[in-house]
Design an enzyme around this catalytic site. Structure first.
Site, mmCIF file in Angstrom:
data_model
loop_
_atom_site.group_PDB
_atom_site.id
_atom_site.type_symbol
_atom_site.label_atom_id
_atom_site.label_comp_id
_atom_site.label_asym_id
_atom_site.label_seq_id
_atom_site.Cartn_x
_atom_site.Cartn_y
_atom_site.Cartn_z
ATOM 1 N N LYS A 116 0.825 -1.205 0.000
ATOM 2 C CA LYS A 116 0.000 0.000 0.000
ATOM 3 C C LYS A 116 0.864 1.263 0.000
ATOM 4 O O LYS A 116 1.936 1.291 0.608
ATOM 5 C CB LYS A 116 -0.927 -0.025 1.226
ATOM 6 N N SER A 127 -9.732 1.938 2.900
ATOM 7 C CA SER A 127 -8.863 2.701 2.025
ATOM 8 C C SER A 127 -7.855 1.854 1.263
ATOM 9 O O SER A 127 -7.205 2.337 0.335
ATOM 10 C CB SER A 127 -8.106 3.738 2.880
ATOM 11 N N SER A 131 -10.082 -0.683 6.962
ATOM 12 C CA SER A 131 -9.504 -0.408 5.641
ATOM 13 C C SER A 131 -8.868 -1.603 4.964
ATOM 14 O O SER A 131 -8.529 -1.530 3.770
ATOM 15 C CB SER A 131 -8.477 0.727 5.743
#
Length: 459
Positions: A74, A149, A173
């Protein structure tokens, strides 16, 4: 092959690390323009690493526990010499000066980092629509959001662009996009995995964790990244179990016999009926596998979202004060998107001295009530089961209010507020759209979630 079988195949020279990597590079080349899961591909470094691993195996040298497996990371987790932007124009020129502890451990275990995955700007979102790189498309439900996210990390796994991806989970997330994209996502116990090198959203809530298409991928990742880190003050010293062994030994008749699993009526009351139907079917399967299902009440469901977001706003505001444009990047307020700015302004307001007792301190008291209630429930049962997300992912571009967007997190923020482990595994589909089953356990009982997920996957 599942991930552990692929790993063994690489170590036995039936499949090379380079072949595994090149298979994914081909898929990324074919699909990423449409899906936008990756914002950067680490091709040259990845190929060099694959060749290094293959040479070690060929020459009989020892290789790491992740030898040849391909990872996406990420965009808010540091990788040395790569742009780590958290998908924000604020950091569009920030180059990581070191590897995050998690990144370092993956490299040391001979995992191959193929690239950096998309996300909501500074992890402030539930849809991966707020990224400066553009929206990520859901491979499992094209035209719909992948969740957030960590939407890019989930989409990368769902589209078969990597073996395992790494995300961060502040209020769901990892689990939210795992549910929407039909993959497995795992948020470990708070402090089990070092957050050193993570660009934090809310430090008392954030936790790094893995995503994969099968449970052995999750287990292999956990065995690598869970450990005490003296450089990170929240990490725990504990004798973690062998997750890979647990994940590969849940076959046979009634593997869950003796386990007590709670379902909560308040979870189903706020969840869409078509999702509840899928979840009830999965709970029935848990009974078939030997688990005892117990109905319980959770008294503070209405407090969870306001408590979470009040704490989130204040901690996010504090975390963003370093983005002032002096040392690196740009001043955040001048270039950030609407949701990031909303959280900064709310955090600034709430944290003012005259309001802190009215809002933030009350939120901390409420958090204690939620944590205590959850821990009381988990004293009598092994796990709590229910939907991961109470509604299906919306279509990309659909105009939701902030509160409608926040509602995605109602059932996932509980684990972050309580500091407990939680995971999401695919339970079924509604009109072709994946639905996730969430499992939560008491702190350091991460292995019980892996056990149940493995039983569901293997039987």
């Amino acid at each position: 092959m599942n991930i552990i079988e692929k790993l063994n195949s690489i170590k036995n020279q039936e499949l090379t690390a380079k072949e595994n990597l090149e298979n994914y590079l081909k898929i990324i080349d074919e699909k990423n323009n449409e899906i936008n899961a990756f914002v950067y591909i680490n091709k040259e470094d990845a190929l060099n690493k694959a060749n290094e691993i293959d040479d070690k195996i060929k020459n009989g040298k020892k290789v790491g526990s992740l030898a040849g497996l391909v990872f996406g990371i990420k965009a808010n987790i540091n990788i040395e010499d790569k742009i780590i932007s958290a998908a924000s124009k604020t950091l569009d020129n920030y180059i990581g000066s070191y590897d995050a502890t998690v990144t370092k451990k993956i490299k040391e275990a001979d995992g191959i980092i193929i690239g950096i995955t998309n996300m909501d700007e500074f992890a402030a979102g539930s849809s991966t629509e707020t990224s400066m790189y553009g929206t990520t498309n859901n491979p499992a439900a094209p035209g719909r959001i992948p969740g957030g996210s960590s939407g890019g990390s989930a989409a990368a796994v769902s589209a078969n662009m990597c073996d395992i991806s790494i995300g961060s989970d502040t209020g769901g997330s990892i689990r939210n996009p795992a549910s929407h994209c039909g993959v497995i996502g795992f948020k470990p116990t708070y402090g089990a995995v070092s957050r050193q090198g993570l660009l934090d959203l809310a430090m008392s809530l954030d936790q790094i964790g893995p995503m994969s298409n099968d449970i052995t991928g999750i287990a292999l990742a956990l065995d690598t990244i869970i450990s005490y880190d003296p450089s990170e003050c929240t990490t725990l010293k504990w004798d973690s179990p062998n997750f890979t062994e647990i994940a590969t030994n849940q076959k046979g008749n009634k593997p869950l016999k003796g386990m007590k699993i709670a379902k909560c009526k308040q979870f189903s009351e706020i969840t869409d009926s078509e999702i509840n139907k899928i979840i009830d079917e999965s709970i029935g399967k848990l009974e078939e596998l030997g688990a005892e299902i117990i109905e319980i009440n959770f008294n503070y469901i209405d407090l969870c979202l306001p408590t979470y977001y009040l704490i989130n706003y204040v901690e996010f505001f504090s975390a963003t004060r370093k983005y002032d444009g002096r040392k690196y990047g740009h001043r955040i307020e001048e270039v950030c998107g609407d949701e990031v700015l909303r959280r900064i302004k709310m955090g600034s307001y709430i944290s003012q001295k005259e309001f802190s007792g009215k809002y933030y301190k009350k939120a901390l008291q409420s958090r204690s009530l939620i944590r205590n209630n959850i821990n009381e429930i988990l004293e009598d049962v092994d796990l709590i089961v229910g939907p991961t997300v109470p509604k299906l992912p919306h279509k990309i571009g659909e105009n939701l209010t902030p509160m409608e967007m926040y509602a995605y997190d109602t059932l996932t923020v509980i684990a972050n507020l309580a500091g407990i482990p939680a995971g999401s595994i695919k339970a079924g589909e509604v009109d072709g759209i994946p639905v996730g089953l969430q499992l939560q356990a008491k702190p350091l009982d991460d292995d019980k979630i892996i056990k149940v997920m493995a039983a569901l996957e293997n039987n």
